[in-house]
Design an enzyme around this catalytic site. Structure first.
Site, PDB file in Angstrom:
ATOM      1  N   GLU A  73      46.343  34.578  33.716  1.00  0.00           N
ATOM      2  CA  GLU A  73      45.212  34.048  34.614  1.00  0.00           C
ATOM      3  C   GLU A  73      44.343  35.009  34.288  1.00  0.00           C
ATOM      4  OE1 GLU A  73      45.058  32.071  37.627  1.00  0.00           O
ATOM      5  OE2 GLU A  73      47.232  30.876  37.021  1.00  0.00           O
ATOM      6  N   SER A  80      39.329  40.254  33.305  1.00  0.00           N
ATOM      7  CA  SER A  80      39.794  41.091  31.987  1.00  0.00           C
ATOM      8  C   SER A  80      40.641  42.203  32.116  1.00  0.00           C
ATOM      9  CB  SER A  80      38.286  41.625  31.583  1.00  0.00           C
ATOM     10  OG  SER A  80      37.468  40.390  31.150  1.00  0.00           O
ATOM     11  N   ARG A  81      41.617  41.863  33.187  1.00  0.00           N
ATOM     12  CA  ARG A  81      42.680  43.005  33.328  1.00  0.00           C
ATOM     13  C   ARG A  81      42.402  44.264  34.086  1.00  0.00           C
ATOM     14  NH1 ARG A  81      44.680  38.399  32.925  1.00  0.00           N
ATOM     15  NH2 ARG A  81      46.883  38.418  32.902  1.00  0.00           N
ATOM     16  N   LEU A  82      40.766  44.447  34.581  1.00  0.00           N
ATOM     17  CA  LEU A  82      40.465  45.701  35.166  1.00  0.00           C
ATOM     18  C   LEU A  82      40.847  45.686  36.817  1.00  0.00           C
ATOM     19  CD1 LEU A  82      37.046  45.723  33.426  1.00  0.00           C
ATOM     20  CD2 LEU A  82      39.090  47.000  32.847  1.00  0.00           C
TER      21      LEU A  82
END
Ligand SMILES: NC(=O)C1=CN([C@@H]2O[C@H](COP(=O)(O)OP(=O)(O)OC[C@H]3O[C@@H](n4cnc5c(N)ncnc54)[C@H](OP(=O)(O)O)[C@@H]3O)[C@@H](O)[C@H]2O)[C@H](O)CC1
Ligand SMILES: [K+]
Length: 585
Positions: free
Chosen positions: A377, A559-561
């Site tokens: 996701e 973006s996984r941040l």
């Protein structure tokens, strides 16, 4: 980075702060995606749900419990109005009386049964009724005649169902934002216009192609509504050459159950464009095609007769699937149009899957199996900033918990509890949080269970709340002790009698010969207490409370941040204070 002001709480000395407790392993839990493994892509690992996994490790030091004054547990009301069976339907002229045993009345599932409802839908798929073109038109007329509906109402509900189903399958994310809705001249097109509006409000970016506008107030009103949202209308001839580049989802709302013959311009070309999108290998990334009620161009009863028609990824059948839906082989088949009253169900003997909870759409066929490694996701959430969080982690927890309740999450109080035994072996299970106050988290269980054994050997434990729909996770670590007997007693008697009997029957975590053992024991107890007398709390049942020394609030981001804010305890001027730090995602 400037650190937020530390929050001071009175110092508390823990009875567990002994050297032996200090050396015991402390469990930590966090959600992890299962790492992709080398395997044959043609035989993917199968999982029917996006399942969170818990990884538990053992490390660490001892913790300090605080006195407990638990708030009253947040109880779910088991008799919310939508759980009541529907009242008997009034008989209308021309419609048969509702029969008590009429098959598959879409009764609302009980609370907590959404996933079971999905399973029931899958089981029912083979038996779902498919309508002829004539019956579909006749039902439409009856709804809008003797049954008192207006076309505007039905279209609104139909379009909302379509938008809800799209949002359920193609969750709003970077990969699923841009939607093209192609609308035809009839009511199917109207459903598309309504769906465009709802998708906009859900956060998607819809564009509409509506080449043959119908000059009726209903349609011009829908167009005006979309224009007021600045939703672009793209003439068919101006559609981008490569639809794959510009759109993530294409909603086919060209023709529904009144389609006949072969498509005339400009829809022949538009359908052809969707067909070429379905051709494998045409593009790296193809937009998902969602057909409303009928895949446009298909024969309403025979389906894709020559096999050259569009191949939608998703079909949202309205009222009931039409015969052509039997030929639909895409992964997502939904039912929408949650407005069918019993007179129609009975007259046409409709067998339909139940709608789960308050949902506007129901899956007809089982959700496809999922390749676990592809579950990814891209979260879109509000930022979690140091300047915005509460200085006290309990306040922050309660704020998020209230938001989870308000968002309608099912059992937001479900938490993974991880314990670690004397040998350092961890174990996890889900339990229900029953109370939280300024100092502790409380739950109840059987004192003979494995978790109880672990806790008697090692008081360190970890709690993990995962609120998927909100992209949020909360980790809590600390030390556990039993709640006073009178508190357990009080809570035990506040539970439904069935749960009280269940607690007596279950010698938790022991091996039993079969389910009948439980049922038999339950029956006997039910009989014993059938006079309504007080059911005594078994002494092996009671509560635990965890006093946290560490919290982590996690908010999924693009973006996984991700945002991760950790609260740990520090000594400041002889007081224990909560210290907030940002952790790298
Ligand atoms: N009760 C319900 O289930 C509800 C369903 N809804 C939606 O309504 C459609 C059915 O709507 P209807 O307006 O009757 O029909 P269509 O949308 O399918 O389209 C009719 C128009 O299409 C033209 N048409 C038909 N065939 C062709 C063709 N080969 N080429 C081009 N155009 C064609 C037709 O024109 P004609 O001149 O041929 O008559 C019409 O203009 C249903 O499927 C649901 O999506 C309601 O919104 C709510 C209730
Ligand atoms: K359609």
């Amino acid at each position: 980075m400037p650190q937020p002001a530390a929050h001071h709480t009175p110092r508390y000395r823990s009875p567990y702060q002994t050297s032996s407790a200090a050396s015991r392993p402390e469990p930590q839990s966090r959600m992890l995606a299962v790492a992709s493994r080398t395997r044959d892509k043609s035989a993917p690992t199968i999982l029917s749900l996006a399942m969170p996994f818990l990884l538990t490790t053992a490390t660490g030091t001892a913790t300090s419990p605080r006195p407990l004054i638990p708030s009253s547990p947040r109880r779910q009301n088991p008799t919310t109005p939508h759980l009541r069976p529907p009242p008997p339907a009034r008989r209308l002229p021309g419609f048969p009386a509702a029969e008590p045993g009429a098959p598959f009345l879409p009764r609302p599932p009980r609370r907590g049964m959404a996933s079971l409802a999905a399973t029931a839908a899958a089981a029912a798929a083979a038996e779902v009724t498919h309508l002829t073109q004539r019956d579909a038109a006749e039902i439409d007329e009856q709804l809008m005649g003797p049954l008192g509906f207006s076309v505007d109402q039905l279209m609104e509900l139909a379009g909302l169902s379509v938008a809800a189903a799209v949002a359920e399958v193609y969750k709003l994310s970077e990969e699923h934002t841009r939607v093209l809705i192609i609308c035809g001249p009839g009511n199917n097109g109207g459903d598309g216009l309504v769906a465009a509006r709802h998708l906009y409000h859900f956060g998607y970016r819809p564009s509409v192609c509506y080449p043959k506008r119908t000059p009726k107030p209903l349609y011009s009103g829908l167009v005006t509504q979309l224009e007021s949202l600045s939703i672009p209308f793209i003439p068919a001839e101006d559609l981008p050459h490569d639809l794959s580049r510009e759109f993530d989802i294409i909603v086919d709302a060209m023709f529904g159950f009144s389609f006949h013959g072969t498509p005339r311009p400009p829809f022949d070309d538009l359908i052809q464009r969707l067909i070429s999108l379905s051709v494998i290998g045409n593009s790296d990334k193809k937009p998902a095609i969602v057909s409303v009620d009928i895949p446009s161009g298909w024969h309403v009863e025979e389906g894709d007769v020559d096999g050259g028609g569009i191949k939608p990824d998703m079909l949202v059948s309205l009222t009931a699937p039409k015969l052509c839906a039997k030929k639909f082989t895409g992964p997502h088949h939904f039912l929408g149009g949650r407005f069918v009253p019993p007179p129609i169900l009975n007259k046409y003997g409709l067998k339909l899957p139940p709608y789960p909870g308050t949902s506007m759409c129901a899956r007809i066929r089982k959700a496809p199996s999922v390749d676990i490694s592809s579950l990814r996701e891209n979260y879109i959430s509000p930022e979690l900033l140091e300047s915005q969080v509460m200085p006290d982690p309990f306040d922050q927890f309660l704020r998020w918990f209230d938001e989870a309740v308000t968002a309608g999450l099912r059992e937001p109080n479900a938490m993974a509890l991880t314990t670690v035994n004397r040998e350092g072996k961890p174990s996890s299970r889900m339990v229900l949080l029953k109370g939280v106050d300024k100092q502790t988290f409380v739950w109840y269980t059987n004192y003979g269970s494995r978790k109880a054994h672990d806790l008697s050997e090692n008081p360190n434990a970890a709690l993990l709340f995962y609120w998927n729909e909100m992209n949020r996770q909360v980790r809590v670590e600390g030390s556990v002790e039993k709640v006073p007997e009178e508190e357990s007693e009080k809570y035990f008697h506040s539970r439904p009698r069935g749960s009280q009997l269940g607690a007596i029957v279950s010698k938790q975590s022991t091996v039993i010969a079969g389910r009948e053992v439980l049922q038999q024991a339950y029956k006997e107890l039910e009989h014993k207490y059938s006079d309504g007398s007080l059911i005594p709390k078994p002494e092996y049942w009671g509560g635990y409370r965890l006093t946290p020394t560490l919290f982590e609030f996690w908010q999924g981001q693009q973006s996984r941040l991700h945002d991760r804010l950790q609260y740990s305890q520090r000594e400041v001027d002889g007081n224990t204070a909560w210290h907030i730090e940002r952790l790298s995602p």
